[in-house]
Motif scaffolding. Structure first.
Motif, PDB file in Angstrom:
ATOM      1  N   ASP A 198       2.709  -1.568 -12.780  1.00  0.00           N
ATOM      2  CA  ASP A 198       1.275  -1.647 -13.406  1.00  0.00           C
ATOM      3  C   ASP A 198       0.862  -0.416 -12.942  1.00  0.00           C
ATOM      4  O   ASP A 198       0.206   0.724 -13.747  1.00  0.00           O
ATOM      5  CB  ASP A 198       0.475  -2.455 -13.200  1.00  0.00           C
ATOM      6  N   ARG A 199       0.800  -0.113 -11.561  1.00  0.00           N
ATOM      7  CA  ARG A 199       0.466   1.492 -10.906  1.00  0.00           C
ATOM      8  C   ARG A 199       1.141   2.646 -11.745  1.00  0.00           C
ATOM      9  O   ARG A 199       0.220   3.559 -12.136  1.00  0.00           O
ATOM     10  CB  ARG A 199       0.539   1.341  -9.614  1.00  0.00           C
ATOM     11  N   LYS A 245       0.855  -1.185   0.056  1.00  0.00           N
ATOM     12  CA  LYS A 245      -0.120  -0.185  -0.016  1.00  0.00           C
ATOM     13  C   LYS A 245       0.636   1.405  -0.001  1.00  0.00           C
ATOM     14  O   LYS A 245       0.715   2.353  -0.815  1.00  0.00           O
ATOM     15  CB  LYS A 245      -1.004   0.092   1.268  1.00  0.00           C
ATOM     16  N   GLN A 261      -0.384   2.968 -15.585  1.00  0.00           N
ATOM     17  CA  GLN A 261      -1.745   3.136 -15.290  1.00  0.00           C
ATOM     18  C   GLN A 261      -1.841   4.708 -15.064  1.00  0.00           C
ATOM     19  O   GLN A 261      -2.852   5.343 -15.328  1.00  0.00           O
ATOM     20  CB  GLN A 261      -2.740   2.440 -14.327  1.00  0.00           C
ATOM     21  N   ASN A 262      -0.975   5.240 -14.187  1.00  0.00           N
ATOM     22  CA  ASN A 262      -0.868   6.682 -14.096  1.00  0.00           C
ATOM     23  C   ASN A 262      -0.035   7.322 -15.038  1.00  0.00           C
ATOM     24  O   ASN A 262       0.335   8.408 -14.838  1.00  0.00           O
ATOM     25  CB  ASN A 262      -0.133   6.776 -12.676  1.00  0.00           C
ATOM     26  N   GLU A 283       2.799  -5.440  -9.550  1.00  0.00           N
ATOM     27  CA  GLU A 283       1.697  -4.334  -9.260  1.00  0.00           C
ATOM     28  C   GLU A 283       2.205  -2.868  -9.138  1.00  0.00           C
ATOM     29  O   GLU A 283       1.483  -1.923  -9.636  1.00  0.00           O
ATOM     30  CB  GLU A 283       1.290  -4.909  -7.881  1.00  0.00           C
ATOM     31  N   ILE A 284       3.324  -2.811  -8.674  1.00  0.00           N
ATOM     32  CA  ILE A 284       3.864  -1.460  -8.409  1.00  0.00           C
ATOM     33  C   ILE A 284       4.086  -0.910  -9.998  1.00  0.00           C
ATOM     34  O   ILE A 284       3.889   0.307 -10.258  1.00  0.00           O
ATOM     35  CB  ILE A 284       5.258  -1.576  -7.741  1.00  0.00           C
ATOM     36  N   ASP A 291       1.983   6.546  -7.010  1.00  0.00           N
ATOM     37  CA  ASP A 291       0.969   7.898  -7.362  1.00  0.00           C
ATOM     38  C   ASP A 291       2.076   8.997  -7.247  1.00  0.00           C
ATOM     39  O   ASP A 291       1.824   9.899  -8.178  1.00  0.00           O
ATOM     40  CB  ASP A 291       0.129   7.845  -6.576  1.00  0.00           C
ATOM     41  N   LEU A 329       2.530   1.633  -3.506  1.00  0.00           N
ATOM     42  CA  LEU A 329       1.333   2.130  -4.464  1.00  0.00           C
ATOM     43  C   LEU A 329       1.104   3.557  -4.160  1.00  0.00           C
ATOM     44  O   LEU A 329       1.056   4.443  -5.284  1.00  0.00           O
ATOM     45  CB  LEU A 329       0.188   1.366  -4.369  1.00  0.00           C
ATOM     46  N   ASN A 330       1.235   4.212  -2.962  1.00  0.00           N
ATOM     47  CA  ASN A 330       1.170   5.629  -2.763  1.00  0.00           C
ATOM     48  C   ASN A 330       2.060   6.277  -3.226  1.00  0.00           C
ATOM     49  O   ASN A 330       2.269   7.472  -3.958  1.00  0.00           O
ATOM     50  CB  ASN A 330       0.803   5.873  -1.201  1.00  0.00           C
TER      51      ASN A 330
END
Length: 80
Positions: free
Chosen positions: A66-67, A31, A70-71, A63-64, A38, A34-35
């Motif tokens: 991909d984040r 979590k 996606q951003n 997952e990181i 962002d 991922l923050n």
């Protein structure tokens, strides 16, 4: 602008000449990572280089990545 992000201090090698000053015993959890992803994406870098230690030791590395993607970060590189 490229950004280099040490996503882990973990490494499966024990190189005596290792330059990594960020040797971490405890990495951030998913979590938190991922923050951070962002926040990095908000800076609109041309590329993000995921490094460490050995970034592939993170179970959540994709997952990181991909984040970031996606951003809007569409150039993501791995370097150990």
């Amino acid at each position: 602008m490229d950004m280099m992000w040490n996503v882990t201090g973990q490494c499966n090698y024990r190189c005596p000449m290792c330059w990594d000053p960020f040797k971490q015993i405890n990495d951030f959890n998913t979590k938190e990572m991922l923050n951070i992803a962002d926040e990095i994406a908000e800076k609109k870098p041309d590329a993000v280089i995921l490094t460490g230690g050995e970034p592939l030791l993170r179970d959540d590395l994709f997952e990181i990545a991909d984040r970031l993607y996606q951003n809007g970060v569409h150039c993501i590189k791995l370097c150990s």
